[in-house]
Design a protein around this motif. Structure first.
Motif, PDB file in Angstrom:
ATOM      1  N   LEU A 242       0.841  -1.203   0.000  1.00  0.00           N
ATOM      2  CA  LEU A 242       0.000   0.000   0.000  1.00  0.00           C
ATOM      3  C   LEU A 242       0.877   1.253   0.000  1.00  0.00           C
ATOM      4  N   THR A 243       1.987   1.199   0.732  1.00  0.00           N
ATOM      5  CA  THR A 243       2.891   2.343   0.794  1.00  0.00           C
ATOM      6  C   THR A 243       3.534   2.588  -0.575  1.00  0.00           C
ATOM      7  N   GLN A 244       3.969   1.512  -1.234  1.00  0.00           N
ATOM      8  CA  GLN A 244       4.569   1.664  -2.563  1.00  0.00           C
ATOM      9  C   GLN A 244       3.567   2.215  -3.571  1.00  0.00           C
ATOM     10  N   ILE A 245       2.359   1.693  -3.544  1.00  0.00           N
ATOM     11  CA  ILE A 245       1.344   2.171  -4.487  1.00  0.00           C
ATOM     12  C   ILE A 245       1.138   3.674  -4.305  1.00  0.00           C
ATOM     13  N   ARG A 246       0.998   4.099  -3.043  1.00  0.00           N
ATOM     14  CA  ARG A 246       0.767   5.524  -2.788  1.00  0.00           C
ATOM     15  C   ARG A 246       1.987   6.366  -3.185  1.00  0.00           C
ATOM     16  N   ARG A 247       3.167   5.905  -2.830  1.00  0.00           N
ATOM     17  CA  ARG A 247       4.371   6.675  -3.151  1.00  0.00           C
ATOM     18  C   ARG A 247       4.580   6.795  -4.655  1.00  0.00           C
ATOM     19  N   LEU A 248       4.403   5.673  -5.354  1.00  0.00           N
ATOM     20  CA  LEU A 248       4.628   5.709  -6.798  1.00  0.00           C
ATOM     21  C   LEU A 248       3.609   6.614  -7.486  1.00  0.00           C
ATOM     22  N   ALA A 249       2.370   6.595  -6.995  1.00  0.00           N
ATOM     23  CA  ALA A 249       1.341   7.436  -7.598  1.00  0.00           C
ATOM     24  C   ALA A 249       1.613   8.910  -7.327  1.00  0.00           C
ATOM     25  N   VAL A 250       1.952   9.236  -6.094  1.00  0.00           N
ATOM     26  CA  VAL A 250       2.072  10.638  -5.700  1.00  0.00           C
ATOM     27  C   VAL A 250       3.439  11.228  -6.059  1.00  0.00           C
ATOM     28  N   LYS A 251       4.502  10.475  -5.800  1.00  0.00           N
ATOM     29  CA  LYS A 251       5.837  11.053  -5.999  1.00  0.00           C
ATOM     30  C   LYS A 251       6.349  10.858  -7.421  1.00  0.00           C
ATOM     31  N   LYS A 252       5.958   9.742  -8.045  1.00  0.00           N
ATOM     32  CA  LYS A 252       6.509   9.449  -9.380  1.00  0.00           C
ATOM     33  C   LYS A 252       5.470   9.576 -10.481  1.00  0.00           C
ATOM     34  N   ARG A 253       4.239   9.881 -10.104  1.00  0.00           N
ATOM     35  CA  ARG A 253       3.165   9.928 -11.113  1.00  0.00           C
ATOM     36  C   ARG A 253       3.136   8.661 -11.966  1.00  0.00           C
ATOM     37  N   PHE A 254       3.341   7.535 -11.352  1.00  0.00           N
ATOM     38  CA  PHE A 254       3.310   6.248 -12.040  1.00  0.00           C
ATOM     39  C   PHE A 254       1.850   5.915 -12.297  1.00  0.00           C
ATOM     40  N   ARG A 255       1.414   6.103 -13.554  1.00  0.00           N
ATOM     41  CA  ARG A 255      -0.025   6.034 -13.837  1.00  0.00           C
ATOM     42  C   ARG A 255      -0.693   4.712 -13.469  1.00  0.00           C
ATOM     43  N   PRO A 256      -0.055   3.558 -13.684  1.00  0.00           N
ATOM     44  CA  PRO A 256      -0.772   2.310 -13.346  1.00  0.00           C
ATOM     45  C   PRO A 256      -1.198   2.237 -11.867  1.00  0.00           C
ATOM     46  N   PHE A 257      -0.517   2.976 -11.009  1.00  0.00           N
ATOM     47  CA  PHE A 257      -0.906   2.930  -9.596  1.00  0.00           C
ATOM     48  C   PHE A 257      -1.715   4.162  -9.170  1.00  0.00           C
ATOM     49  N   GLY A 258      -2.194   4.923 -10.123  1.00  0.00           N
ATOM     50  CA  GLY A 258      -2.945   6.129  -9.791  1.00  0.00           C
ATOM     51  C   GLY A 258      -4.421   5.884  -9.538  1.00  0.00           C
ATOM     52  N   TYR A 259      -4.716   4.857  -8.733  1.00  0.00           N
ATOM     53  CA  TYR A 259      -6.107   4.487  -8.427  1.00  0.00           C
ATOM     54  C   TYR A 259      -6.244   4.178  -6.939  1.00  0.00           C
ATOM     55  N   PRO A 260      -7.495   4.183  -6.435  1.00  0.00           N
ATOM     56  CA  PRO A 260      -7.716   3.770  -5.041  1.00  0.00           C
ATOM     57  C   PRO A 260      -7.335   2.296  -4.846  1.00  0.00           C
ATOM     58  N   THR A 261      -7.234   1.885  -3.579  1.00  0.00           N
ATOM     59  CA  THR A 261      -6.793   0.528  -3.257  1.00  0.00           C
ATOM     60  C   THR A 261      -7.824  -0.183  -2.375  1.00  0.00           C
ATOM     61  N   ILE A 262      -7.745  -1.507  -2.374  1.00  0.00           N
ATOM     62  CA  ILE A 262      -8.611  -2.300  -1.493  1.00  0.00           C
ATOM     63  C   ILE A 262      -7.743  -3.291  -0.728  1.00  0.00           C
ATOM     64  N   ALA A 263      -8.063  -3.499   0.572  1.00  0.00           N
ATOM     65  CA  ALA A 263      -7.313  -4.459   1.387  1.00  0.00           C
ATOM     66  C   ALA A 263      -8.303  -5.357   2.122  1.00  0.00           C
ATOM     67  N   PHE A 264      -7.900  -6.596   2.345  1.00  0.00           N
ATOM     68  CA  PHE A 264      -8.726  -7.569   3.065  1.00  0.00           C
ATOM     69  C   PHE A 264      -8.001  -8.001   4.332  1.00  0.00           C
ATOM     70  N   THR A 265      -8.733  -8.112   5.434  1.00  0.00           N
ATOM     71  CA  THR A 265      -8.103  -8.665   6.636  1.00  0.00           C
ATOM     72  C   THR A 265      -7.964 -10.173   6.440  1.00  0.00           C
ATOM     73  N   SER A 266      -6.952 -10.760   7.105  1.00  0.00           N
ATOM     74  CA  SER A 266      -6.766 -12.211   6.985  1.00  0.00           C
ATOM     75  C   SER A 266      -7.103 -12.929   8.285  1.00  0.00           C
ATOM     76  N   LYS A 267      -7.428 -12.172   9.323  1.00  0.00           N
ATOM     77  CA  LYS A 267      -7.639 -12.760  10.653  1.00  0.00           C
ATOM     78  C   LYS A 267      -9.052 -13.306  10.804  1.00  0.00           C
ATOM     79  N   GLU A 268      -9.178 -14.327  11.639  1.00  0.00           N
ATOM     80  CA  GLU A 268     -10.502 -14.860  11.949  1.00  0.00           C
ATOM     81  C   GLU A 268     -11.079 -14.201  13.200  1.00  0.00           C
ATOM     82  N   ASP A 269     -10.218 -13.938  14.199  1.00  0.00           N
ATOM     83  CA  ASP A 269     -10.666 -13.310  15.440  1.00  0.00           C
ATOM     84  C   ASP A 269     -11.015 -11.835  15.189  1.00  0.00           C
ATOM     85  N   ALA A 270     -12.186 -11.414  15.667  1.00  0.00           N
ATOM     86  CA  ALA A 270     -12.675 -10.064  15.364  1.00  0.00           C
ATOM     87  C   ALA A 270     -11.740  -8.972  15.892  1.00  0.00           C
ATOM     88  N   LEU A 271     -11.199  -9.171  17.096  1.00  0.00           N
ATOM     89  CA  LEU A 271     -10.327  -8.146  17.672  1.00  0.00           C
ATOM     90  C   LEU A 271      -9.023  -8.033  16.870  1.00  0.00           C
TER      91      LEU A 271
END
Lengths: 442, 326
Positions: A242-271
């Motif tokens: 996520l950090t690379q995607i944001r940095r490349l989009a903002v600092k390098k104007r790397f167009r392929p990463f110039g979009y919003p992102t989605i992340a999924f949790t991998s944990k089963e326990d709610a906390l």
């Protein structure tokens, strides 16, 4: 980074016609660079220059909308790596996972409860992510329809099965669901679906290199609204991606990463899920999908979202209006505080727990805390007198005693003079209010 | 299209501070803990080495707390009348690597414990557990200036972390740490300039920078945690750019701040819309700690054993190395 005034100036006709409303082309270029004017104000600019500048002036991360009408969620369009450099603009959308094998109606009933009120703010859980666990396309479609009909959530449709995806999308296309996801083996068909129904499309790579390639291929097919998933699920790697995607989009104007992102949790326990999600929320995820749908788990996460996305330049203020806490009577005490929301709500919480019905009068100090307001002269006899008068406190209570925060006891004299009220000096910290109230008013 | 990972180049790294001293080093601790030393932003292993993991410290008091939420009773009620038993339980049952002993009882409004009594509690806790120790005063400068120098003397050689020093009151604690060789907590009120200034003042008294830990003052989630978060991000960026007077590791009193909030304590009956109280409180504490770790905190001082376990696990996962090199 954004274009400089000089870079823009080079592309202008340099005729200083003044038709744009600015005396010279250079002045106009500077205004455009500062975001105070736009290129289309110049009637003489060539199409070619417009295209060159337009592409370069596009925001580093595209604004993508999922949902429609009152379910619409805006994602992306961020410009910073750190909130202290300016601010973050579009709060991370929180999505709750529902399987099409669940009791969807019961899940939706619970989902409605996932809205919270605290410190005068309203938080809501934005999205539902629906998975096709049944493998049955009619079940998937029915669940999608139930979610659209029965909630205010924007929808994410998750299926590997193209036929199931199409049957669901066709039924709910008007509500602009996010289709998850185009991968290397199916991107052509998924992209075709997204284009046919004009929906945003999630792209999932196996790592960042493959993700970049996939995005290039998909944008060549003409799909414009994308949401990125690097495919990683381990906490440390997701943070790095996520950090690379944001940095490349903002600092390098790397167009392929110039979009919003989605992340999924991998944990089963709610906390554990919430702590993991918190990491992704802190560092740049535009959507986070969680399994937990318990109130006590989503409230802390959504509170962190609210904190992180506030504008650091602008303190949140409450209205400078007297608030009655509890069953007030004309004898009730009157607490003075400031209209900085943190200060106000801490005081309100303490007054509430003192169980002594009271008025709180937040003086307009432009959203500064007690000591800062005092130092700037914003909390003073005059401003307190103004607040008393505007709120007509004299008719609300039958006494003329106000309680001043202990830190500004030095204002007692000038306050009595300016208001004609007596001053009682309260505790320095809000945490002393309960003790103070019990000793003086119980 | 190939992508090239952006690795920020830094001129410097965060300073390292060692807590505790073993027998060979003149103390009696079973082990020492090194904090700081990272050459990258928090957990971004791909751009620089992060040699030491952040530490979860557990908070104990020298007097039984009277206003802690009932949900703490099953964990601490059998030991909180006795700081020695309390410390042992944190280490033995809850796996604490580092203990913060808060000398609340020194407060004239609480128990007004004498400096000698306070020093004895510190000695007793040191004798009972083998982990390094952090000791903080009651927060009233007049009293702490009597108590902490005596604690420093009684625990000479143990390489404690002692706090807190503030801009208006740092000299006597700095002198005590100099003479008896301890580390110091330098606390500034959510203000990066005062933070830096205080570090300069302390080092000007000749206490070396590698004996200072910054307490930037943090607030709980929902009560201004984002102010501390941004101050810490700025300080950490400054440290990596070479500003040595912002380059010390950081500590924060997460448990103390969180468990004063309404959201951690309000009962499920009073606020049904907020869900179940204990898990809400645990997550209020864990979420606050998680956020501060993302901004560069090196020691989070925590209270609820379950919140502390959640954060230990989170740190473990975040310490997994990442790289974008083929």
């Amino acid at each position: 980074m954004a274009l400089t005034g000089l870079e823009i100036f080079k592309q202008l006709p340099k005729k200083n016609t003044g038709d744009c409303g600015f005396p010279t082309c250079l002045a106009f270029a500077m205004a455009v660079a500062a975001g105070k004017s736009s290129l289309d104000k110049c009637p003489h600019i060539t199409e070619e220059a417009k295209e060159t500048l337009g592409a370069a002036a596009a925001p580093p991360i595209k604004l993508v909308k999922v949902g429609a009408g009152n379910t619409e969620v805006e994602l992306g369009d961020e410009t910073e790596l750190f909130r202290h450099d300016k601010r973050f603009f579009h709060p991370t959308a929180i999505a709750v996972l529902i399987k099409d094998t669940d009791d969807v109606a019961a899940k939706l009933e619970n989902f409605k409860e996932l809205e919270f009120d605290r410190v005068g703010l309203h938080y809501r859980t934005d999205m539902v992510a629906l998975t096709n666990d049944s493998g049955d396309s009619s079940k998937f479609k029915a669940a999608a329809e139930a979610i659209v009909a029965g909630s205010k959530a924007a929808l994410i449709l998750i299926s590997e099965d193209l036929a199931a995806m199409e049957s669901a999308v066709a039924a709910v296309a008007g509500s602009k669901p996010l289709l998850y996801a185009a991968e290397s083996h199916n991107y052509e068909a998924m992209t075709a679906l997204a284009q046919k129904y004009q929906c945003p499309l999630a792209v999932k790579g196996e790592g960042l290199a493959e993700l970049a390639e996939l995005v290039e291929k998909i944008t060549k097919l003409g799909q414009k609204d994308l949401v990125l998933d690097s495919g990683s699920r381990a906490t440390s790697q997701v943070l790095a991606d996520l950090t690379q995607i944001r940095r490349l989009a903002v600092k390098k104007r790397f167009r392929p990463f110039g979009y919003p992102t989605i992340a999924f949790t991998s944990k089963e326990d709610a906390l554990e899920e919430v702590v993991q999600a918190g990491v992704y929320l802190s560092k740049y995820a535009s959507i986070i999908v969680l399994k937990t749908d318990k109130k006590e788990t989503l409230l802390p996460l959504e509170s962190w979202r609210q904190n992180l996305f506030t504008d650091p330049q602008k303190p949140i203020q409450v209205e400078s209006k007297a608030v009655a806490v509890g069953e007030v009577t004309p004898e009730s005490p009157v607490y003075i505080t400031t209209n900085f929301s943190l200060t106000y709500y801490i005081v309100e919480g303490e007054v509430e727990s003192s169980k002594v019905p009271s008025y709180i009068l937040p003086v307009n100090t432009d959203g500064t805390s007690v000591l800062t307001a005092w130092a700037a002269g914003k909390l003073a006899g005059e401003s307190i007198a103004k607040a008393l008068k505007e709120n007509d406190m004299e008719s609300k209570v039958n006494h003329k005693t106000l309680i001043l925060p202990g830190y500004v006891a030095v204002l007692s004299g000038s306050t009595e003079e300016a208001t004609g009220w007596n001053v009682k000096v309260g505790p320095r910290e809000a945490s002393g209010i309960t003790k103070f109230a019990k000793e003086n008013y119980a | 299209m190939a992508f090239n990972a952006v690795k920020d180049k830094y001129r410097s790294k965060v300073g390292e501070v060692v807590l505790g001293a073993t027998k060979e080093q003149g103390g009696t601790r079973d082990y020492t803990i090194t904090i700081g030393g990272e050459a990258a932003l928090p957990f971004l292993h791909f751009e620089g080495e992060i040699p030491n993991r952040p530490v979860v410290a557990m908070e104990i008091w020298d007097v039984a707390p009277t206003d802690w939420n009932d949900c703490f009773k099953p964990f601490y009620a059998d030991v909180w009348n006795d700081p020695v038993a309390w410390a042992k339980k944190c280490v033995d049952e809850y796996g604490a690597e580092l203990i913060v002993l808060h000398l609340k009882g020194a407060d004239p409004d609480v128990k007004d414990a004498t400096p000698e009594e306070c020093a004895k509690v510190v000695k007793d806790v040191l004798a009972a557990v083998g982990c390094p120790l952090v000791v903080t005063g009651c927060g009233k400068p007049e009293k702490d200036n009597l108590v902490l120098p005596l604690v420093a003397e009684a625990a000479a050689g143990e390489n404690l972390l002692l706090g807190v020093a503030e801009q208006e009151n740092y000299k006597s604690l700095t002198a005590a740490c100099m003479v008896h060789k301890h580390n110091i907590i330098a606390q500034s009120p959510i203000d990066i300039n005062i933070c830096k200034q205080l570090n300069i003042l302390i080092t000007e008294m000749n206490l070396p920078a590698n004996r200072i830990v910054i307490d930037p003052t943090i607030a709980a989630l929902g009560y201004g945690v984002e102010y501390g978060y941004s101050i810490m991000e700025r300080a950490r960026n400054g440290a990596l750019q070479g500003d040595t007077m912002l380059g010390m590791p950081m500590i924060g009193n997460v448990g103390y701040e969180v468990w004063r909030t309404k959201e951690a304590n309000a009962s499920s009956d009073d606020f049904p819309g907020w869900g179940e109280q204990e898990n809400r409180g645990i997550l209020w504490e864990a979420t606050t700690a998680m956020a501060l770790l993302q901004a560069g905190m090196n020691v989070v001082v925590m209270r609820h054993p379950k919140a502390s376990n959640l954060i230990k696990q989170n740190i473990e996962e975040l310490m997994v190395k990442t790289s974008f090199d083929e």
